[in-house]
Motif scaffolding. Structure first.
Motif, short mmCIF file in Angstrom:
data_model
loop_
_atom_site.label_atom_id
_atom_site.label_comp_id
_atom_site.label_asym_id
_atom_site.label_seq_id
_atom_site.Cartn_x
_atom_site.Cartn_y
_atom_site.Cartn_z
N ASP A 174 0.84 -1.20 0.00
CA ASP A 174 0.00 0.00 0.00
C ASP A 174 0.87 1.25 0.00
O ASP A 174 0.63 2.19 -0.75
CB ASP A 174 -0.90 -0.03 1.25
N ARG A 175 1.91 1.20 0.86
CA ARG A 175 2.79 2.37 0.97
C ARG A 175 3.55 2.60 -0.33
O ARG A 175 3.60 3.72 -0.85
CB ARG A 175 3.78 2.13 2.13
N ALA A 178 1.06 3.65 -3.04
CA ALA A 178 0.13 4.77 -2.82
C ALA A 178 0.29 5.90 -3.84
O ALA A 178 -0.71 6.38 -4.39
CB ALA A 178 0.29 5.30 -1.40
N TRP A 293 -6.16 -3.64 2.24
CA TRP A 293 -5.27 -2.58 2.74
C TRP A 293 -5.37 -1.31 1.90
O TRP A 293 -5.67 -0.23 2.42
CB TRP A 293 -3.84 -3.12 2.80
N PRO A 294 -5.13 -1.41 0.58
CA PRO A 294 -5.24 -0.18 -0.22
C PRO A 294 -6.67 0.35 -0.22
O PRO A 294 -6.89 1.56 -0.27
CB PRO A 294 -4.82 -0.59 -1.63
#
Ligand SMILES: Nc1ncnc2c1ncn2[C@@H]1O[C@H](COP(=O)(O)OP(=O)(O)OP(=O)(O)O)[C@@H](O)[C@H]1O
Length: 545
Positions: A174-175, A178, A293-294
């Protein structure tokens, strides 16, 4: 997000989570018992009776997994459909009071793309976020406890690997993804708005440079989106690799830990196969978290945007308590001033006007003098910044909004003509009007021939594109004439008409029994039946028109 939680039916949501947890545990148990069965069958092939309990278990878990999954899908989709219906209704009902004045300055395409994307993100919250998170906790904990029961050291392995697969990998993905995800969302939004603008203005583009500039811009936008999607796909590929690889570590750990006991003759070989495959199956508990998560970030952002839209103050609001009933239908702006948000000077200042019931008033004046703004005030599309607007002596702000809107029929400068039939467009004015009434009003505005040609049920084209600008204006007028409202507010009805047609329309309006307030640039069409009110932009020295 709060909007979603508010609308989730709690009982059915809990049932969906319980069923999903049961499905995952059944799957893991199916793998474990299958492993034990195969091992047992190879060790003691002669005794079917010994295998019977395991055969029954495999069948039971196989059936229960499928049955639980089926019922879980039914329940969770039912919950999602209910959620979608409530969310969409809320969103659209929230938009209605914002129109028209509070949505000025919002790009239509962007609004559409945002509503669509936000709606999609929020409807996925249960299926792809809440349920997977709850299942991961419940089924994951059960798997850890069962593995620890087989071998004390084995409990720690799924615990660590489930955390790695359910939290660390998706959090990293996700990080890392992003910026690309944000770029994809922004590119999609911009592309949606561009395409809508392009389609709306296709004729202008084609008439300009044949559409080359617009197509080049659309192409550049698509390339931006493609680059963003490529970057997102690279991160997704690494995350997929990790998702596939980590469960294999669990399998290896089970072989090492339980296999030692089997080699030493302390543990049954059945348990080795059951534990190894059971651990492998337990990773299904976190299978949904990769996408969750995302989605969590996206759903939070979508929720914030939806709430911001819901919190956008409408330009006008219903009064708390009903004020005095209007006595008649005289309308009167009293010492009215309007300053548009962000404008440095007022559009109207100290306007006093009394329009008696049945009177015909023509508002004339230079462009930008505030003529359309006066109509917006009488319709209560917006409120004055200073002064009051009275209807039958009552302040419009003290009257129920429905009552104010029911008192007036409005024809804007460019009426919206939805791509429906001629009759469908007209019945927006009076849903109960019969065909005879529709034909009569079409004749009143000079559209009898066109209507005979097109047919009442004929399609008017996308946004009325099968009609000329003058015909669209007259259709808008006909629609307003059908509304049984005592006050008719008409903005430039002759703008797209030739002189003879314009004169006919103005004369027809003068014969109307109800009050008519008409904005016009062409004062030469007015006769003694009209009272002419000249507006000047605030600050214009007297004598300058
Ligand atoms: N939604 C808005 N936001 C900001 N300013 C606005 C808005 N609508 C109108 N104005 C400004 O208010 C002033 C009066 O506009 P209005 O449309 O009432 O004039 P008008 O006399 O009807 O003009 P025209 O004859 O050109 O239609 C103009 O300077 C215009 O730019």
């Amino acid at each position: 997000m709060r909007a979603v939680l508010r609308h989730l039916p709690r009982g059915r949501t809990a049932l969906a989570v319980a069923l999903a947890t049961g499905t995952v545990l059944s799957g893991a148990a199916l793998l474990a018992t299958s492993g034990a069965l195969v091992t047992n069958a190879s060790l003691r092939p002669e005794s079917l009776l010994v295998l019977l309990p395991l055969i029954t278990s495999v069948r039971a878990f196989g059936l229960s997994r499928a049955a639980l999954r089926y019922v879980e899908r039914l329940v969770s989709h039912d919950v999602t459909l209910r959620l979608v219906a409530r969310l969409r209704t809320d969103l659209l009902l929230g938009l209605v009071p914002l129109s028209p004045a509070a949505l000025t300055g919002v790009r239509g395409g962007e609004l559409l793309a945002r509503l669509h994307a936000d709606d999609d993100a929020l409807q996925d919250v249960l299926l792809r976020l809440l349920a997977p998170a709850a299942v991961a906790v419940l089924a994951g904990s059960a798997a850890v406890v069962l593995a620890a029961a087989v071998h004390p050291g084995l409990g720690a392995v799924p615990a660590a690997l489930l955390l790695l697969l359910g939290v660390v990998v998706p959090a990293w993905a996700d990080r890392a993804g992003a910026p690309a995800a944000r770029a994809v969302a922004a590119a999609e939004e911009a592309r949606g708005a561009d395409v809508l603008d392009l389609v709306r203005g296709l004729a202008d583009h084609v008439g300009g440079d044949g559409g080359a500039t617009a197509l080049a811009a659309a192409d550049a936008r698509l390339r931006e989106q493609e680059a963003a999607e490529r970057a997102a796909a690279r991160v997704a590929a690494v995350a997929t690799l990790l998702r596939e690889g980590v469960p294999a570590l669990g399998l290896v750990a089970a072989f090492v830990l339980v296999g030692g006991g089997v080699a030493a003759g302390e543990t049954s070989p059945l348990l080795l196969a059951a534990a190894a495959l059971g651990v492998l199956g337990s990773f299904e508990a976190v299978a949904g978290l990769g996408a969750a998560w995302p989605l969590a970030g996206g759903a939070r952002a979508a929720g914030r945007r939806v709430e911001a839209l819901a919190a956008t103050p409408p330009a006008v609001v219903d009064p708390e308590g009903p004020g005095p009933r209007p006595a008649g239908h005289d309308v009167a702006p009293v010492d009215v001033g309007v300053t548009y948000p962000g404008a440095s000077s007022p559009a109207l200042a100290h306007l006093d006007l009394v329009v008696r019931a049945g009177e015909k008033v023509a508002l004339v004046g230079p462009s930008g003098a505030g003529k359309s703004t006066v109509l917006a005030l009488l319709l209560r599309a917006r409120d004055p910044s200073a002064g009051r607007v009275l209807l039958g002596g009552a302040d419009l702000r003290r009257l129920p909004l429905d009552e104010v809107r029911a008192a007036s029929a409005w024809v804007p400068q460019e009426p919206q003509v939805p791509g429906a039939s001629l009759a469908g467009n007209l019945r927006m004015g009076d849903p109960a009007a019969d065909d005879g009434r529709l034909r009569a009003v079409l004749a009143d505005v000079g559209l009898a021939d066109r209507a005979a040609d097109l047919g009442l049920d004929g399609w008017v084209g996308e946004a009325g594109s099968r009609l000329s600008a003058g015909e669209r204006a007259r259709l808008g007028l006909a629609r307003a004439l059908l509304r049984p409202a005592p006050l008719l507010l008409v903005d430039e009805p002759t703008a797209h008409l030739d002189r003879a047609a314009g004169a006919a329309v103005v004369s027809m309006l003068a014969r109307e029994p109800r009050t008519v307030v008409m904005v016009t640039h062409d004062a030469t069409l007015l006769d003694e039946r009209w009272r002419v009110v000249v507006l000047r932009p605030p600050g214009t020295p007297p004598g300058i028109p």
